[in-house]
Scaffold this motif. Sequence first.
Motif, PDB file in Angstrom:
ATOM      1  N   UNK A  10       4.383 -11.610  -5.600  1.00 15.34           N
ATOM      2  CA  UNK A  10       5.066 -10.759  -6.252  1.00 15.34           C
ATOM      3  C   UNK A  10       3.850  -9.809  -5.616  1.00 15.34           C
ATOM      4  N   UNK A  11       2.729 -10.524  -6.022  1.00 16.96           N
ATOM      5  CA  UNK A  11       1.508  -8.809  -6.101  1.00 16.96           C
ATOM      6  C   UNK A  11       1.648  -8.448  -4.501  1.00 16.96           C
ATOM      7  N   UNK A  38       2.432  -4.264  -3.671  1.00 17.38           N
ATOM      8  CA  UNK A  38       1.147  -3.902  -2.999  1.00 17.38           C
ATOM      9  C   UNK A  38       1.789  -2.922  -1.273  1.00 17.38           C
ATOM     10  N   UNK A  39       2.769  -3.821  -0.819  1.00 23.17           N
ATOM     11  CA  UNK A  39       3.582  -3.701   0.649  1.00 23.17           C
ATOM     12  C   UNK A  39       4.331  -2.299  -0.411  1.00 23.17           C
ATOM     13  N   UNK A  40       5.516  -2.595  -1.555  1.00 25.72           N
ATOM     14  CA  UNK A  40       6.061  -1.102  -1.820  1.00 25.72           C
ATOM     15  C   UNK A  40       5.528  -0.119  -1.821  1.00 25.72           C
ATOM     16  N   UNK A  80       6.852 -11.244 -12.874  1.00 23.05           N
ATOM     17  CA  UNK A  80       5.918 -10.313 -12.428  1.00 23.05           C
ATOM     18  C   UNK A  80       5.404  -9.323 -12.874  1.00 23.05           C
ATOM     19  N   UNK A  81       4.852 -10.123 -14.021  1.00 23.22           N
ATOM     20  CA  UNK A  81       3.842  -9.205 -15.586  1.00 23.22           C
ATOM     21  C   UNK A  81       2.535  -9.056 -14.700  1.00 23.22           C
ATOM     22  N   UNK A 124       0.820  -5.535 -13.100  1.00 25.99           N
ATOM     23  CA  UNK A 124      -0.433  -5.046 -13.787  1.00 25.99           C
ATOM     24  C   UNK A 124      -1.449  -4.382 -13.014  1.00 25.99           C
ATOM     25  N   UNK A 125      -1.651  -5.107 -12.342  1.00 20.96           N
ATOM     26  CA  UNK A 125      -2.869  -5.564 -11.502  1.00 20.96           C
ATOM     27  C   UNK A 125      -2.717  -4.021  -9.977  1.00 20.96           C
TER      28      UNK A 125
END
Lengths: 376, 306
Positions: free
Chosen positions: A92-93, A97-99, A114-115, A119-120
Amino acid sequence: MTRSFTRKLALGAIVLGATLAACAKKEEAPPAPAAAPVAKVEPLKAAFVYVGPVGDSGWSFSHDLGRKNALAKFGDKVTTTFVEKVPEGPDAERVIRDLVAQGNKVVFATSFGFMDAMVKVAKDHPDVYFEHATGYKTADNLRVYEARFYEGAYLAGVVAGKMTKTNTLGFVASFPIPEVLRNINAFTLGAQSVNPKVKTRVVWINSWFDPPKETEAAQSLMNQGADVLLQNTDSTAVLQAAERNGKFAFGWDSDMSAFAPKAHLGSVALNWTVYYEKSFGEILEKSWKPEVTKWGVKEGMLDFVKPAAFLPEDTKKAVETAREGLKTGTVAVFKGPVVDNTGKEVLAKDVVADDAWKGAINFYVKGVEGKVPSGK
Amino acid sequence: MNELALLVAATLSAGTPLAIAGLGLLLNERAGVLNLGAEGMLLISAVAGFAAAYHGGSEWLGFAAGAAAGAAVAAVFGWLVVWLNTNQYATGLAVSLFGSGFSAFVGIDYVGRQLGEKTAHAVPVLADVPFLGPALFRQHPMVYVAVALVAAAAFFLYRTRAGLVLRAVGESPQSAHALGYGVRRIRLAAVVTGGALCGVAGAFLSVVYTPLWVEGMVAGRGWIALALTVFATWRPGRILLGAYLFGGVTMLQLHLQAQGVQMPSQFMAMLPYVATVVVLVLISRNPLWIRLNMPASLGKPFFPGA
């Protein structure tokens, strides 16, 4: 909160496949206006991250409807992208990030799991807005939104209380967490508001998604005399089991009337459009603030839809009255006195429950049989 | 009393797909092939069976399509592991993962579709016997077919020459090869037959038991069927016993909950697995049982030239 686990289980077996699928993105943008005569404003680029396939006719589907409607409303001021079947966890991260790297200025992540990824990434990109459905962690550029599901359960309860002949309702429950307990209690309170004799029997299946087991649970409830069922699980199995047995049930998450024409009394359906419109509007007007949104029937995020045509007039009227009451605020689902099923008063007379109270529910209200499986 | 009858009836129904799939896997393993792709095969045959029953309007067409789909997937698996000698564990897991993805993909259009009205089944005369009637004789015919299949498989394995050859191939492929039996052909035949049985089980789940199609609806029953083969120490009769035991404990905990028996549901959800582990421990106390029944070359590739 439910969705998170739901999808995790539903996708559990195909995490690997989903990882690959997550790379498949679709772009939807209105056609660019040919040679804009005036200085053109860059459209707001928004991305949606879904945990399930958009065709699941449930959770992710409901979010995608919201996306499409918002797109239609804002026209060329907004463009959107979505990524479906994103597994909860490290992938998910990467996807989020890609988006962001692709220039999206707002990211909607629509599952509880996805929380931490949100946050990250939010921390690293203060110039991007992050919106997380059903989570609870916020930051300067990260906010959360969710629906007050129990209001839907309450409305279903009103109909169930009117329609039951055995005065026994059945609830196919997933996991004993506050959200699900709220729904069981709200369903029972709704029924009791029109029929004080109602009892609710609960079967826990410890899964968000296991259609054969949902069927078995529904069947055992009906064998024990329950004649109107509600479920907090994700498939249409309970509704279809009721149909085969000549009993009644409800749709959950989305309009499920087509699945069981004889058993379907109505559906508790989500409508995220209202929230996505608000969010886009606020970003475009630069009035976006990090806040917590919990909307229900009043705000239109949730509704009791498609009441069965065969409902008697007084039942239709009762549910309509309750619906109006929730809209105008004259009806509160959890309003004292509320007594738990051991006879203890858990909410004093005339007190309306606050979020902390609702978030800590760990009991059945009077009328629900059995004991909350908590290990205590 | 009536509730007990309903519980028995539900148990038989819940155990049936497990028994049929477990039996198919047992045939594979008796020939020395471990097929971890059961979950994927069940899913693919579930969607195939549902589609056939939906378009053809007949449950039996659904079973046929399920069996064909299961056999087709198993044939691919068999070709890979028997002829190309790919690793059985890895290939099986790949089939499992492929099956869940592929079934979800081809099944998109069938989500939310409904099969026609179900007819009630009843064995004439016997169905009206008090208690026994509702408990045993108002089941879908496939429930009885499963029992017959188990009996047939037991007869085949222990009372026919072909069954002996099949077991020989699973015990010592080299010896069977030296005697002139086509080890690869026999293994492939066992794998395909096992796949067809898994296919029938998958179709039963989506066409009769649940009955609907959604992505991932088999929900782990393929893995349970795999565990059943060990549980049964590779004996057909015990597969049936294990399947009913597992189905029974699952249904019992749901029935107890519906009756309002106060017991933590997590504890009850755990019961079927605890029962499985307990039985496994009991079985393993007697090493002879395992040694006598576990096919000696299970999971090992066979190279005819070597």
